[in-house]
Structure formats: C-alpha cells, structure tokens
Scaffold this motif. Structure first.
Motif, PDB file in Angstrom:
ATOM      1  N   ASN A 224       3.634  34.796  34.805  1.00 60.69           N
ATOM      2  CA  ASN A 224       3.494  33.998  33.589  1.00 60.69           C
ATOM      3  C   ASN A 224       4.178  32.647  33.780  1.00 60.69           C
ATOM      4  OD1 ASN A 224       2.183  36.145  32.476  1.00 60.69           O
ATOM      5  ND2 ASN A 224       3.761  36.633  30.952  1.00 60.69           N
ATOM      6  N   PHE A 225       3.535  31.604  33.279  1.00 64.46           N
ATOM      7  CA  PHE A 225       4.073  30.253  33.411  1.00 64.46           C
ATOM      8  C   PHE A 225       5.381  30.148  32.633  1.00 64.46           C
ATOM      9  CE2 PHE A 225       3.342  25.480  32.797  1.00 64.46           C
ATOM     10  CZ  PHE A 225       3.649  25.196  34.116  1.00 64.46           C
ATOM     11  N   CYS A 234      11.215  31.155  23.981  1.00 65.96           N
ATOM     12  CA  CYS A 234      11.497  32.421  24.651  1.00 65.96           C
ATOM     13  C   CYS A 234      11.420  33.523  23.593  1.00 65.96           C
ATOM     14  CB  CYS A 234      12.897  32.423  25.266  1.00 65.96           C
ATOM     15  SG  CYS A 234      13.140  31.230  26.599  1.00 65.96           S
ATOM     16  N   TYR A 235      10.832  34.650  23.943  1.00 67.04           N
ATOM     17  CA  TYR A 235      10.702  35.757  22.988  1.00 67.04           C
ATOM     18  C   TYR A 235      12.084  36.130  22.442  1.00 67.04           C
ATOM     19  CZ  TYR A 235       8.702  40.034  20.983  1.00 67.04           C
ATOM     20  OH  TYR A 235       8.269  41.015  20.119  1.00 67.04           O
ATOM     21  N   CYS A 242      12.600  34.724  28.893  1.00 61.96           N
ATOM     22  CA  CYS A 242      11.819  33.713  29.623  1.00 61.96           C
ATOM     23  C   CYS A 242      11.870  33.977  31.124  1.00 61.96           C
ATOM     24  CB  CYS A 242      12.345  32.314  29.317  1.00 61.96           C
ATOM     25  SG  CYS A 242      11.718  31.631  27.766  1.00 61.96           S
ATOM     26  N   GLU A 243      13.029  34.362  31.615  1.00 65.59           N
ATOM     27  CA  GLU A 243      13.154  34.651  33.044  1.00 65.59           C
ATOM     28  C   GLU A 243      12.277  35.831  33.443  1.00 65.59           C
ATOM     29  OE1 GLU A 243      17.205  35.134  34.179  1.00 65.59           O
ATOM     30  OE2 GLU A 243      17.848  33.221  33.320  1.00 65.59           O
ATOM     31  N   GLU A 244      12.145  36.798  32.550  1.00 60.23           N
ATOM     32  CA  GLU A 244      11.378  38.005  32.858  1.00 60.23           C
ATOM     33  C   GLU A 244       9.892  37.857  32.536  1.00 60.23           C
ATOM     34  OE1 GLU A 244      10.454  41.910  33.991  1.00 60.23           O
ATOM     35  OE2 GLU A 244      12.247  40.707  34.358  1.00 60.23           O
ATOM     36  N   PHE A 299       3.407  42.428  29.596  1.00 55.90           N
ATOM     37  CA  PHE A 299       3.115  42.518  28.167  1.00 55.90           C
ATOM     38  C   PHE A 299       4.235  41.806  27.407  1.00 55.90           C
ATOM     39  CE2 PHE A 299       1.124  46.050  30.371  1.00 55.90           C
ATOM     40  CZ  PHE A 299      -0.201  45.886  29.977  1.00 55.90           C
ATOM     41  N   ALA A 300       4.076  40.480  27.312  1.00 54.59           N
ATOM     42  CA  ALA A 300       5.161  39.613  26.849  1.00 54.59           C
ATOM     43  C   ALA A 300       5.181  39.406  25.345  1.00 54.59           C
ATOM     44  CB  ALA A 300       5.055  38.258  27.550  1.00 54.59           C
ATOM     45  N   GLY A 301       4.169  39.915  24.617  1.00 54.88           N
ATOM     46  CA  GLY A 301       4.149  39.731  23.178  1.00 54.88           C
ATOM     47  C   GLY A 301       3.804  38.311  22.772  1.00 54.88           C
TER      48      GLY A 301
END
Length: 359
Positions: A224-225, A234-235, A242-244, A299-301
C-alpha cells in the motif's frame, strides 16, 4: 759555460712543471682525481628526475630524465601496497597490478640515484541508486566523459558512456551488480547495487521503497502506498498503522498531479477491469498476503465521515475514474471473507488505500 748550464736546468724544471700542469688538466677533464687511492668521482644526482601520468585506468606512463639505465622502480598504491619492476627505456608504459589508486612511483638508476614522481590525486566520486529496473549514476567530482562497466552476479556485463553529471541506465539484468566508473583522467571508482533495489520502486521524495509485482501486462505496487501527502491519514490516527498498512487518501489527493512518483499513477477504471480479468477466480485468496499473485493485499479499512472502520476485514483501493455521479469515484474492494474483487464506487471524500500502477 756556467750560464749555459743554468739555463739548461731552468728549462728542464719549466718543462717538468708544464708537463705536470698538462697531466692535471687531463685528469680533471677525464673525471679522475689526484687522490692516491685512484677512486672515481661520484656523479651528481641533481639532474635525475622522473614524471608519471595515467594513460588508462590500469596503466601509467613513466618518463625518466638523465640517469643511467637500467632503472628499478616501485609503484606505491593507496593503502600501502607496492609493485616493483625494472626498465631500460624511457618513456615506458607500466601495467598496474593493484585495483587501489596508484599514488607515486620511485625510480633508482644504476648509480643509486633515486627520485620519486607523484601521480595526480584522483577526485572521482559517484553514487548509484537502483529503482524499478533502472540505475541512476550521479558523479560528484570527476572529469567528463565518463565510461561505466556494470558486472552482474551472473557474469554478464553492460557498458556505456555519458557526459552529464547524471545518467539513468536501464539494467540488462535484475541481479546484484558492481559498477566501475572511469573518467577522462583515467581515475576510477566502484559502487554496487542490489537485486532487491532493482526490483523495487524508490520514491525519491521521501526515500521509501516499495516492492513491485507484474501481473499479466501490468506492473503494480506490491505494498500500500505510504507517501505523506498533505491531508492524508493513518488509521485511528496511529502512525504505526501507516507503517503497517500505508496511508489513507481522498480521491482528490490521489488524482493530484504531484501525488504519484514519476512513471507511476493511480489505475483507471479500465486498468482495474483488466486486472480483475487477469486475476480470475478465487481472487481474494490470490491477492491477500501470502497469495500466489504476490500482490500482498492488506485489509487496511477506511475513514468515512470522521470514523475509522473495517480494518482487518476490508481493503478498498481508489481508481482515478469518476463515476456518473460527480460526488463518487470508482474503486475495487476485497472482503477478507469473500472470493471476488468487487468493482463499485464510493464518495470521493472517503479515505481509502492506494495501489499505484506503472505507466
């Protein structure tokens, strides 16, 4: 009678003195001396000299002035290594046996006169940065033109020349490689690039690297960018997410002219559709982390209306195509429990993940 005898004796002594003077003059002219042991005069070393210049990356030309052949020489390299040799010629070309920079050469002639010639110091320095199958060579100091030789881990080589301070080379191989650069003064410098760097994308704006993957005819980011574009999130406002998982962006951010690194862009709806066809059945299994496609979807939401939702269960990715409703844009979605790629749209104000595609 006595006057005649005195005159004779005077003439005899005068002749003897004159003869001694002539002999002394001859001895000086012939290099002798008047010492009783008969030793020769040691010749002067004042005029004995030498000079040396590079004529290739691995050779120098030595020129000797005055002195008596044969000449013994010692080349001294950076780091202390030496190389000995002998010659009766001047000028003479000497092949260098060490890879370190030659710094000086000391010459001794047959009469033990000695002189040292210093080689001009090399100032050539360069860096090599690999990204997405290309190598960018940048020279900090040196004299153009520059010649490079790239040697890959598999043994193949690639050569070229350039005159500007920087050049970008399309690599022949995706392997670890050693680059040797030579300038017009025959100075050399060496650097390396890795296969990992050649097969990943470097965003030079922030130094982040992204793995890439080719699926069919398309090349995608395999992560992911995560570029820190103004306003991106960031979530849960947690930098660790963001790092993950990468950052979350609105559609307006994703389609801005300065959003993607050079040579890459947000996929269009048409490119998304080609991707869906190429992946085929059981898409989620193929695209998720560890899947056969190497797409490594996470699955970053999303963030919508001020709420962070769906991390761990859903992956949403923008396309660059607006829908028939100008408040919505097309996307593609993966459900952690599903099997297909869902092609639908959402409000452009939502914050979604992004996967870039190569131009």
């Amino acid at each position: 009678m006595r006057l005649t005898q005195n005159f004779y004796e005077l003439m005899t002594k005068t002749s003897q003195l004159l003869l001694l003077a002539i002999m002394a003059t001859l001895m000086v002219a012939c290099g002798g001396d008047d010492d009783s042991d008969g030793d020769d005069v040691v010749p002067s070393c004042d005029d004995f000299s030498a000079s040396a210049v590079r004529t290739a990356a691995d050779e120098i030309q030595l020129t000797i002035t005055e002195g008596s052949a044969p000449y013994a020489y010692t080349v001294t390299y950076q780091g202390g290594a030496t190389q000995d040799g002998e010659t009766s010629q001047s000028p003479v070309t000497i092949a260098l046996t060490e890879t370190a920079e030659a710094q000086s050469i000391t010459v001794t002639d047959e009469t033990d006169c000695s002189t040292t010639a210093e080689l001009a110091a090399c100032a050539l320095t360069a860096t090599a940065v690999a990204s997405d199958g290309e190598i960018t060579l940048t020279v900090a100091e040196g004299t153009a033109p520059y010649t490079y030789v790239i040697t890959y881990a598999g043994g193949s080589t690639q050569k070229g020349q350039f005159t500007d301070e920087s050049t970008t080379i399309t690599a022949d191989q995706s392997e670890d490689a050693t680059l040797v650069l030579t300038d017009a003064d025959f100075c050399t410098t060496e650097t390396t690039v890795s296969a990992d760097d050649l097969t990943s994308l470097l965003d030079t704006r922030d130094g982040q690297r992204y793995q890439i993957v080719t699926i069919g005819t398309q090349t995608w980011l395999a992560e992911n960018f995560n570029y820190d574009y103004t306003g991106s999130l960031c979530y849960d406002d947690d930098a660790a997410n963001c790092e993950e998982y990468g950052k979350l962006y609105t559609w307006a951010m994703a389609t801005a002219d300065d959003f993607a690194p050079e040579g890459w862009h947000v996929p269009s709806k048409e490119e998304r559709d080609i991707f869906i066809i190429e992946i085929g059945d059981d898409a989620v299994s193929k695209l998720r982390e560890g899947g056969s496609s190497k797409f490594e979807a996470k699955f970053a939401g999303v963030e919508n209306n001020g709420k962070y939702i769906l991390m761990g269960t859903d992956a949403y990715f923008w396309t660059s195509t607006i829908s028939d409703d100008p408040t919505r844009a097309w996307l593609f979605r993966l459900d952690e429990e599903g099997t297909i790629i869902e092609a639908n749209s959402t409000l452009t104000s939502a914050y979604l993940s992004l996967r870039l595609i190569k131009n």
